[in-house]
Structures are given as C-alpha cells and as structure tokens.
Write an enzyme that holds these catalytic residues in place. Sequence first.
Site, short mmCIF file in Angstrom:
data_model
loop_
_atom_site.label_atom_id
_atom_site.label_comp_id
_atom_site.label_asym_id
_atom_site.label_seq_id
_atom_site.Cartn_x
_atom_site.Cartn_y
_atom_site.Cartn_z
N LYS A 228 12.62 4.89 3.35
CA LYS A 228 11.59 5.24 2.37
C LYS A 228 11.67 6.71 2.00
O LYS A 228 12.19 7.54 2.75
CB LYS A 228 10.20 4.88 2.88
CG LYS A 228 9.81 5.49 4.20
CD LYS A 228 8.48 4.89 4.65
CE LYS A 228 8.23 5.13 6.11
NZ LYS A 228 7.04 4.45 6.59
N TYR B 199 4.77 6.57 -1.22
CA TYR B 199 5.93 6.03 -0.53
C TYR B 199 6.74 5.21 -1.52
O TYR B 199 6.18 4.41 -2.25
CB TYR B 199 5.53 5.05 0.58
CG TYR B 199 4.42 5.48 1.48
CD1 TYR B 199 4.69 5.95 2.75
CD2 TYR B 199 3.09 5.36 1.09
CE1 TYR B 199 3.66 6.31 3.61
CE2 TYR B 199 2.06 5.72 1.94
CZ TYR B 199 2.35 6.19 3.19
OH TYR B 199 1.35 6.54 4.04
#
Length: 181
Positions: free
Chosen positions: A71, A131
């Site tokens: 991520k 994210y």
Amino acid sequence: MRVVPSELRGVLLFLPEPRHDRRGLFTRTFDTAVAARHGIDASTFRQDSQSRSRRGVLRGLHGRSGRGESKLVRCARGAVHDVLVDARPDSATFGRHVAFRLDDQDFAHLFVPAGFLHGFQALTDEADVCYRIDAEHDPAEDLAVRYDDPQLAIDWPLPISVLSERDGAAGSWTDLRVALG
C-alpha cells in the site's frame, strides 16, 4: 519528487516538492513513472481508502496473511506518527520497526510492501490518512498485534486517547511469530 529508501528492505518514502505561491500550494502527490523506476506497478492498486482520527487515536498494528498487501499511505490532513513492523519471516530485518512522520506539509507518501504490520497515531486535532491498496480486503486474512507489545517496544509519542476493541484485543508479537512459522 525524491524517493528515499528505508532501512527496512522495500519500504520507500516518496517526497514531493510542493510549489508555494500567493494562492497557496500545488504538489504532485504520486507519479506512476517515478514509482515504476522504483519497482512499483501502480496499475496493481485495487482500492483507495481514507480514515479520519482525532489527536491521540491509535490505529494498528495491522497486516494481512497469505499474499499480504502492498500500500501507499499518506496523511492528507494533519499529522501522524506512522509505524511499520517487518513481519516477513525470511527478512534480515524481521521484527524491526521504523517510524515516519507523515503530514499535510511535506505530503510524503510511504510505500509499504506486503509482509509488514502498519499502524499510526494521530498527532493533530484531526488527521486524515489515505491508503492506496493492491489487494481487495478479505477479513479472513486480517492480522493484528498489540501496539504496546513489549518485544516490539514501539515508542508512541502521545498517550493513547482511543483504541478500537479489535486493537485492544490484538495478539502478541510472539504469537504472530509462531503463526508465521
């Protein structure tokens, strides 16, 4: 945009170069060409998420079993103390952690490779964390380790103001190490 490698293999900090003028500022927060030069294929990202936390809130330490997830993390508003723990059993830095300040002044993006635990604490009255994740969420793969595990000895900068039930009930680093083999 500068890219700074971390002491933990695969963790990268992307540092944009904000341009300020009398209107405010403009910055590029992500560039696929820059990411590609550092081995990141931006086309693999599947989901964008955002959280908002108040000062002292701690979220984490979270990870994924199986293939895991990579991520990109950034703080779009406010500031957070962001922590990564290397949970890759084959890694030379297994069990080590590293911390970064992410904020809305420097606009740094943190690349977190698969196999890491991730957590953060809000340092400002409100902090929005964004994210970009390369795997769909599967609750059956959720991992969590207590933020205050004595073996990890993470130094959180503020007293914890709020912690989720899940995070409060998270297992130990020892238990996760055993489960990972």
